[in-house]
Design a protein around this motif. Structure first.
Motif, PDB file in Angstrom:
ATOM      1  N   PRO A 265      56.183  10.193 104.091  1.00 55.43           N
ATOM      2  CA  PRO A 265      55.689   8.878 103.682  1.00 55.43           C
ATOM      3  C   PRO A 265      56.188   8.397 102.312  1.00 55.43           C
ATOM      4  O   PRO A 265      55.872   7.272 101.932  1.00 55.43           O
ATOM      5  CB  PRO A 265      54.176   9.111 103.615  1.00 55.43           C
ATOM      6  N   SER A 266      56.943   9.221 101.580  1.00 55.97           N
ATOM      7  CA  SER A 266      57.300   8.853 100.211  1.00 55.97           C
ATOM      8  C   SER A 266      58.745   9.206  99.898  1.00 55.97           C
ATOM      9  O   SER A 266      59.194  10.315 100.206  1.00 55.97           O
ATOM     10  CB  SER A 266      56.395   9.597  99.206  1.00 55.97           C
ATOM     11  N   PRO A 267      59.483   8.286  99.248  1.00 53.27           N
ATOM     12  CA  PRO A 267      60.794   8.669  98.709  1.00 53.27           C
ATOM     13  C   PRO A 267      60.612   9.734  97.623  1.00 53.27           C
ATOM     14  O   PRO A 267      59.632   9.714  96.863  1.00 53.27           O
ATOM     15  CB  PRO A 267      61.331   7.359  98.108  1.00 53.27           C
TER      16      PRO A 267
ATOM     17  N   LEU B 297      52.471  16.767 103.347  1.00 49.31           N
ATOM     18  CA  LEU B 297      53.268  15.630 103.797  1.00 49.31           C
ATOM     19  C   LEU B 297      54.626  15.513 103.114  1.00 49.31           C
ATOM     20  O   LEU B 297      55.593  15.037 103.724  1.00 49.31           O
ATOM     21  CB  LEU B 297      52.483  14.322 103.576  1.00 49.31           C
ATOM     22  N   VAL B 298      54.710  15.951 101.858  1.00 47.05           N
ATOM     23  CA  VAL B 298      55.954  15.775 101.104  1.00 47.05           C
ATOM     24  C   VAL B 298      56.809  17.034 101.124  1.00 47.05           C
ATOM     25  O   VAL B 298      58.024  16.967 101.333  1.00 47.05           O
ATOM     26  CB  VAL B 298      55.663  15.342  99.652  1.00 47.05           C
ATOM     27  N   ALA B 299      56.202  18.184 100.896  1.00 47.96           N
ATOM     28  CA  ALA B 299      56.951  19.439 100.800  1.00 47.96           C
ATOM     29  C   ALA B 299      57.866  19.700 102.011  1.00 47.96           C
ATOM     30  O   ALA B 299      59.000  20.171 101.841  1.00 47.96           O
ATOM     31  CB  ALA B 299      55.996  20.612 100.594  1.00 47.96           C
TER      32      ALA B 299
ATOM     33  N   SER C  35      61.423   2.504 100.398  1.00 48.32           N
ATOM     34  CA  SER C  35      60.053   2.903 100.712  1.00 48.32           C
ATOM     35  C   SER C  35      59.856   3.016 102.223  1.00 48.32           C
ATOM     36  O   SER C  35      60.424   2.244 103.002  1.00 48.32           O
ATOM     37  CB  SER C  35      59.055   1.892 100.143  1.00 48.32           C
ATOM     38  N   SER C  36      59.022   3.965 102.599  1.00 52.00           N
ATOM     39  CA  SER C  36      58.730   4.166 104.012  1.00 52.00           C
ATOM     40  C   SER C  36      57.999   2.953 104.572  1.00 52.00           C
ATOM     41  O   SER C  36      57.158   2.349 103.904  1.00 52.00           O
ATOM     42  CB  SER C  36      57.881   5.420 104.187  1.00 52.00           C
ATOM     43  N   SER C  37      58.326   2.583 105.799  1.00 44.50           N
ATOM     44  CA  SER C  37      57.709   1.410 106.422  1.00 44.50           C
ATOM     45  C   SER C  37      57.644   1.615 107.922  1.00 44.50           C
ATOM     46  O   SER C  37      58.494   2.270 108.529  1.00 44.50           O
ATOM     47  CB  SER C  37      58.510   0.150 106.082  1.00 44.50           C
ATOM     48  N   SER C  38      56.615   1.010 108.531  1.00 43.97           N
ATOM     49  CA  SER C  38      56.502   1.051 109.989  1.00 43.97           C
ATOM     50  C   SER C  38      57.393   0.005 110.649  1.00 43.97           C
ATOM     51  O   SER C  38      57.543   0.004 111.879  1.00 43.97           O
ATOM     52  CB  SER C  38      55.037   0.807 110.399  1.00 43.97           C
TER      53      SER C  38
END
Length: 537
Positions: A269-271, A308-310, A423-426
């Motif tokens: 969900p994150s750059p 979520l990031v790792a 950025s993440s987007s749907s």
């Protein structure tokens, strides 16, 4: 099936056929603006410097004698400005809230364009002996593909390069350099308000280390107290937006695959951004939307980063990533603030740096803009022997806000556009734009080097930026249309162009279309230094 290389060549060919006329107009107009702007600054810089003054205080702590300039804030902009004005013979007084080394996760990347400004100011030695790391660009990663953003440094000496470092080490070196001049006074105090008389700023009210209220007077007050400025409201119309937060921490015992390049992972969900800040440490920045920011105090942040990031980071950094999250007090959170410059005309005072204008930190361009402001303001002030007539000086310095636009607008627009795109987007159209960016950069040549030059501050030209964004949009649409423009592909191409326009045009509008693209039509652009008879004696 049409080979992919032929498809890309065709897309580029279409873009190059459409773009030449625009490119010619942009290039001619940009060259004219650049020539006239440089000519003005050279004429100003060739004039004599003012004589030195001294500061004394009476028993109440008020100034006795003359202080030319008060600088509020001794961060990167304030300390660099104090040194440059002090070298020109000005009597400078700097008031900084805290002279201890700052503890922050911003201001760790200096672009090559910013380093050139540092050289112009005679401050290039401030990146020596702080374990600064060479930065030649970034590499974008997405879905197993990567694209380099390598700064075009071939025409420069080998020492001209981006620099990454601990911000507090760099700031302390700048402060030490400024304080080494006998006509620069650096003191700790908290400026509470500006001293105003009949609409003119005459100085500042401030508390010293012992909480005693004092007053300092000067002909000109320059406010550069950073992104959290408490003085900007009286000097501009601040409209601050916080689209996201950077969650930052330091990794040890690991290396990036390319030590001369940082890394940006376009992940959901994150750059995620990685760059070395010393020979043994790598800074990791995770961009989290403001509306989704987990709590740091109750452990939600650690859980978010681990789960979520790792899984999206590089295998060679995974263990260090987890260890850094678990280390006590290692995680820091910083708001990414965006604010266009909207200054009021205020005799006796001026805003520069983040107090005036902020952009998203994803490109690390803040210090480059700040140092560019310092060089410009120094050159504008050099011809002025007397700053006492605040109204005349204010009218002349209005040109500062137009002349700073090439650097500030180019970096600001790129930072905001890239953050929205990365950025993440749907929305699947955003995914298409991300893939178009990757493909555009992978073309190499003028396409990659052109964008890289603007990101690095080496090519501060808004018209060139507009040209590249236009060609990039055509490339993105072309990728979706080929090999055959079916109705669905036409619709997707139209959506990509529409979404791109909705991202780009509001950002360009906020920066000021006239000042950016048509500065020759702005009266302040032609302001010349006031003659002695224009100044009150």
């Amino acid at each position: 099936m049409v080979p992919k290389s032929m498809v890309e060549q065709y897309i580029v060919g279409v873009a190059v056929v459409i773009a030449p006329l625009l490119g010619f107009v942009f290039l001619y107009y940009n060259s004219l603006v650049r020539f006239l702007g440089l000519s003005k600054l050279k004429r100003r810089a060739s004039m004599e410097f003012p004589k030195e003054n001294r500061i004394n205080k009476n028993g109440s702590g008020e100034d006795v004698g003359t202080t030319d300039i008060i600088i509020v804030g001794a961060g990167v902009a304030g300390a660099a400005l104090a040194y440059s004005l002090g070298k020109d013979g000005r009597q400078v007084r700097v008031i900084e809230r805290d002279l201890n080394p700052p503890d922050r996760i911003a201001g760790e990347s200096l672009m090559p364009g910013g380093y050139l400004k540092l050289i112009e100011l005679g401050l290039e030695d401030c990146v020596d002996e702080i374990d600064a790391q060479r930065n030649q660009g970034y590499i974008l990663y997405k879905d197993g593909k990567n694209a380099p953003i390598s700064y075009p440094l071939e025409k420069f000496h080998s020492h001209v390069v981006g620099k990454n470092f601990h911000n507090n080490r760099f700031v302390q070196k700048l402060r030490k350099k400024a304080a080494s001049l006998h006509n620069v006074s650096l003191e700790q105090g908290t400026v509470t308000s500006l001293l105003e008389e009949n609409g003119t700023i005459k100085g500042v009210h401030y508390k010293d280390k012992s909480s005693q209220m004092l007053t300092a007077y000067a002909s000109l007050t320059v406010v550069c107290d950073g992104c959290f400025s408490n003085l900007r409201r009286s000097l501009c119309n601040p409209k601050v937006d916080v689209p996201s937060y950077f969650v930052g921490f330091i990794l040890t015992n690991c290396k990036l695959s390319d030590q001369n390049h940082g890394a940006i992972i376009l992940a959901d969900p994150s750059p995620i951004v990685f760059y070395p800040i010393s020979s043994t440490e790598i800074r990791c920045m995770v961009d989290v939307p403001s509306q989704n920011l987990p709590s740091l105090s109750n452990g939600e942040m650690s859980h978010y980063l681990k789960t979520l990031v790792a899984p999206k980071v590089f295998p060679e950094t995974y263990d260090s990533f987890i260890s850094a999250i678990e280390k006590k007090d290692n995680i820091k959170v910083m708001p990414n603030r965006i604010m266009a410059d909207a200054p009021h005309r205020t005799p006796g005072a001026l805003l520069i740096g983040d107090s005036l204008n902020m952009r998203h930190a994803i490109t690390g361009g803040g210090m480059t803009v700040a140092l560019s402001d310092v060089v410009l303001l120094r050159d504008l002030l050099r011809p002025l022997h007397d700053l006492s007539d605040a109204s005349v000086v204010c009218k002349y310095l209005q040109s500062f806000y137009t002349l700073r636009k090439p650097m500030s607008s180019t970096i600001n627009i790129l930072a905001s556009v890239l953050h929205k795109v990365f950025s993440s987007s749907s929305d699947p159209t955003i995914e298409d734009i991300q893939h178009a960016c990757i493909g555009y950069l992978r073309l190499g040549g003028v396409f990659s080097s052109g964008l890289s030059a603007m990101i690095s501050g080496l090519c501060p030209r808004p018209l060139s930026l507009a040209f590249h964004l236009f060609v990039l949009a055509i490339y993105g649409v072309g990728r979706l249309l080929l090999p055959f423009p079916s109705p669905k592909r036409l619709w997707n191409g139209a959506k990509l162009f529409w979404v791109s326009s909705n991202i780009i045009f509001p950002i360009i509008h906020s920066e000021g279309v006239r000042q950016m693209f048509f500065p020759l039509t702005v009266p302040a652009y032609y302001r010349t230094p006031p003659r002695n008879k224009d100044l009150k004696v």
